[in-house]
Design a protein around this motif. Structure first.
Motif, PDB file in Angstrom:
ATOM      1  N   THR A  84       1.667  10.766 -15.445  1.00  0.00           N
ATOM      2  CA  THR A  84       2.288   9.558 -15.984  1.00  0.00           C
ATOM      3  C   THR A  84       1.345   8.370 -15.822  1.00  0.00           C
ATOM      4  OG1 THR A  84       3.361   9.176 -13.853  1.00  0.00           O
ATOM      5  CG2 THR A  84       4.640  10.344 -15.514  1.00  0.00           C
ATOM      6  N   GLU A  85       1.707   7.258 -16.407  1.00  0.00           N
ATOM      7  CA  GLU A  85       0.898   6.041 -16.305  1.00  0.00           C
ATOM      8  C   GLU A  85       1.775   4.894 -15.792  1.00  0.00           C
ATOM      9  OE1 GLU A  85      -1.020   5.289 -20.017  1.00  0.00           O
ATOM     10  OE2 GLU A  85      -1.989   7.245 -20.048  1.00  0.00           O
ATOM     11  N   ILE A  86       2.383   5.101 -14.641  1.00  0.00           N
ATOM     12  CA  ILE A  86       3.261   4.099 -14.044  1.00  0.00           C
ATOM     13  C   ILE A  86       2.408   3.043 -13.369  1.00  0.00           C
ATOM     14  CG2 ILE A  86       5.069   3.708 -12.325  1.00  0.00           C
ATOM     15  CD1 ILE A  86       5.848   6.694 -12.817  1.00  0.00           C
ATOM     16  N   THR A  87       2.796   1.779 -13.543  1.00  0.00           N
ATOM     17  CA  THR A  87       2.094   0.661 -12.921  1.00  0.00           C
ATOM     18  C   THR A  87       3.062  -0.082 -12.020  1.00  0.00           C
ATOM     19  OG1 THR A  87       0.733   0.436 -14.902  1.00  0.00           O
ATOM     20  CG2 THR A  87       0.732  -1.409 -13.371  1.00  0.00           C
ATOM     21  N   LEU A  88       2.636  -0.391 -10.805  1.00  0.00           N
ATOM     22  CA  LEU A  88       3.466  -1.120  -9.851  1.00  0.00           C
ATOM     23  C   LEU A  88       3.173  -2.606  -9.988  1.00  0.00           C
ATOM     24  CD1 LEU A  88       5.456  -0.866  -7.461  1.00  0.00           C
ATOM     25  CD2 LEU A  88       3.475  -0.797  -5.957  1.00  0.00           C
ATOM     26  N   HIS A  89       4.194  -3.380 -10.384  1.00  0.00           N
ATOM     27  CA  HIS A  89       4.027  -4.825 -10.549  1.00  0.00           C
ATOM     28  C   HIS A  89       4.571  -5.607  -9.371  1.00  0.00           C
ATOM     29  CE1 HIS A  89       2.478  -4.736 -14.616  1.00  0.00           C
ATOM     30  NE2 HIS A  89       3.353  -3.781 -14.880  1.00  0.00           N
ATOM     31  N   ASN A  90       5.587  -5.091  -8.722  1.00  0.00           N
ATOM     32  CA  ASN A  90       6.129  -5.735  -7.528  1.00  0.00           C
ATOM     33  C   ASN A  90       6.794  -4.689  -6.650  1.00  0.00           C
ATOM     34  OD1 ASN A  90       8.557  -5.226  -8.793  1.00  0.00           O
ATOM     35  ND2 ASN A  90       8.858  -7.320  -9.464  1.00  0.00           N
ATOM     36  N   ILE A  91       7.038  -5.066  -5.416  1.00  0.00           N
ATOM     37  CA  ILE A  91       7.648  -4.152  -4.462  1.00  0.00           C
ATOM     38  C   ILE A  91       9.159  -4.131  -4.682  1.00  0.00           C
ATOM     39  CG2 ILE A  91       8.081  -3.732  -2.018  1.00  0.00           C
ATOM     40  CD1 ILE A  91       5.411  -5.034  -1.426  1.00  0.00           C
TER      41      ILE A  91
ATOM     42  N   ASP B 179       0.817  -1.214   0.000  1.00  0.00           N
ATOM     43  CA  ASP B 179       0.000   0.000   0.000  1.00  0.00           C
ATOM     44  C   ASP B 179       0.852   1.265   0.000  1.00  0.00           C
ATOM     45  OD1 ASP B 179      -2.341  -1.474  -0.028  1.00  0.00           O
ATOM     46  OD2 ASP B 179      -2.532  -1.496   2.155  1.00  0.00           O
ATOM     47  N   ALA B 180       1.969   1.218   0.707  1.00  0.00           N
ATOM     48  CA  ALA B 180       2.846   2.394   0.750  1.00  0.00           C
ATOM     49  C   ALA B 180       3.411   2.685  -0.637  1.00  0.00           C
ATOM     50  CB  ALA B 180       3.984   2.162   1.745  1.00  0.00           C
ATOM     51  N   TYR B 181       3.897   1.655  -1.308  1.00  0.00           N
ATOM     52  CA  TYR B 181       4.458   1.841  -2.650  1.00  0.00           C
ATOM     53  C   TYR B 181       3.367   2.198  -3.663  1.00  0.00           C
ATOM     54  CZ  TYR B 181       8.921   0.013  -1.003  1.00  0.00           C
ATOM     55  OH  TYR B 181      10.105  -0.167  -0.343  1.00  0.00           O
ATOM     56  N   ALA B 182       2.210   1.568  -3.548  1.00  0.00           N
ATOM     57  CA  ALA B 182       1.105   1.855  -4.471  1.00  0.00           C
ATOM     58  C   ALA B 182       0.633   3.303  -4.325  1.00  0.00           C
ATOM     59  CB  ALA B 182      -0.040   0.886  -4.236  1.00  0.00           C
ATOM     60  N   SER B 183       0.582   3.805  -3.097  1.00  0.00           N
ATOM     61  CA  SER B 183       0.156   5.197  -2.905  1.00  0.00           C
ATOM     62  C   SER B 183       1.180   6.165  -3.482  1.00  0.00           C
ATOM     63  CB  SER B 183      -0.094   5.491  -1.427  1.00  0.00           C
ATOM     64  OG  SER B 183       1.100   5.420  -0.689  1.00  0.00           O
ATOM     65  N   ILE B 184       2.461   5.809  -3.421  1.00  0.00           N
ATOM     66  CA  ILE B 184       3.503   6.646  -4.023  1.00  0.00           C
ATOM     67  C   ILE B 184       3.313   6.699  -5.534  1.00  0.00           C
ATOM     68  CG2 ILE B 184       5.979   6.772  -4.513  1.00  0.00           C
ATOM     69  CD1 ILE B 184       6.407   5.638  -1.651  1.00  0.00           C
ATOM     70  N   VAL B 185       3.049   5.550  -6.146  1.00  0.00           N
ATOM     71  CA  VAL B 185       2.838   5.501  -7.592  1.00  0.00           C
ATOM     72  C   VAL B 185       1.613   6.320  -7.982  1.00  0.00           C
ATOM     73  CG1 VAL B 185       2.239   3.975  -9.508  1.00  0.00           C
ATOM     74  CG2 VAL B 185       4.028   3.301  -7.914  1.00  0.00           C
TER      75      VAL B 185
END
Length: 103
Positions: A52-59, A37-43
């Motif tokens: 931008t259209e950055i997608t988080l696939h892994n931590i 959740d922390a990384y996803a909220s940063i993205v």
């Protein structure tokens, strides 16, 4: 001949034990799963701020959330500067082309 059979049997047994074992080559620490959740909220924040259209696939395993945010911000800013340069170049090219056609 008997030694060859024993060696072959031992090699087969070792191979079977090797193949039956669990493989954890690409596993990750489940303790960091809560950080998703922390990384996803940063993205999401970076995507909203810079368009931008950055997608988080892994931590990211090598960066803390603060380091990840700083790195991603630099990346998004560089992308934004490149986009502005491209748009400016296209605008100048259109203006130059229209000026040339008026002559």
């Amino acid at each position: 001949m008997k030694a060859l059979r024993r060696g072959t049997l031992a090699a087969c047994a070792a191979l079977i034990l090797l193949l039956c074992g669990t493989v954890s080559l690409f596993s990750h620490d489940t303790a960091t799963a809560g950080d998703w959740d922390a990384y996803a909220s940063i993205v999401e924040e970076i995507n909203g701020k810079y368009g931008t259209e950055i997608t988080l696939h892994n931590i990211p395993q090598t960066r803390t959330p603060e380091e990840f945010k700083a790195w991603l911000t630099k990346l998004a800013e560089a992308d934004a500067r490149a986009s502005v340069s491209v748009q400016s170049g296209q605008k100048n090219r259109v203006q130059t082309a229209s000026s040339a056609s008026l002559s």
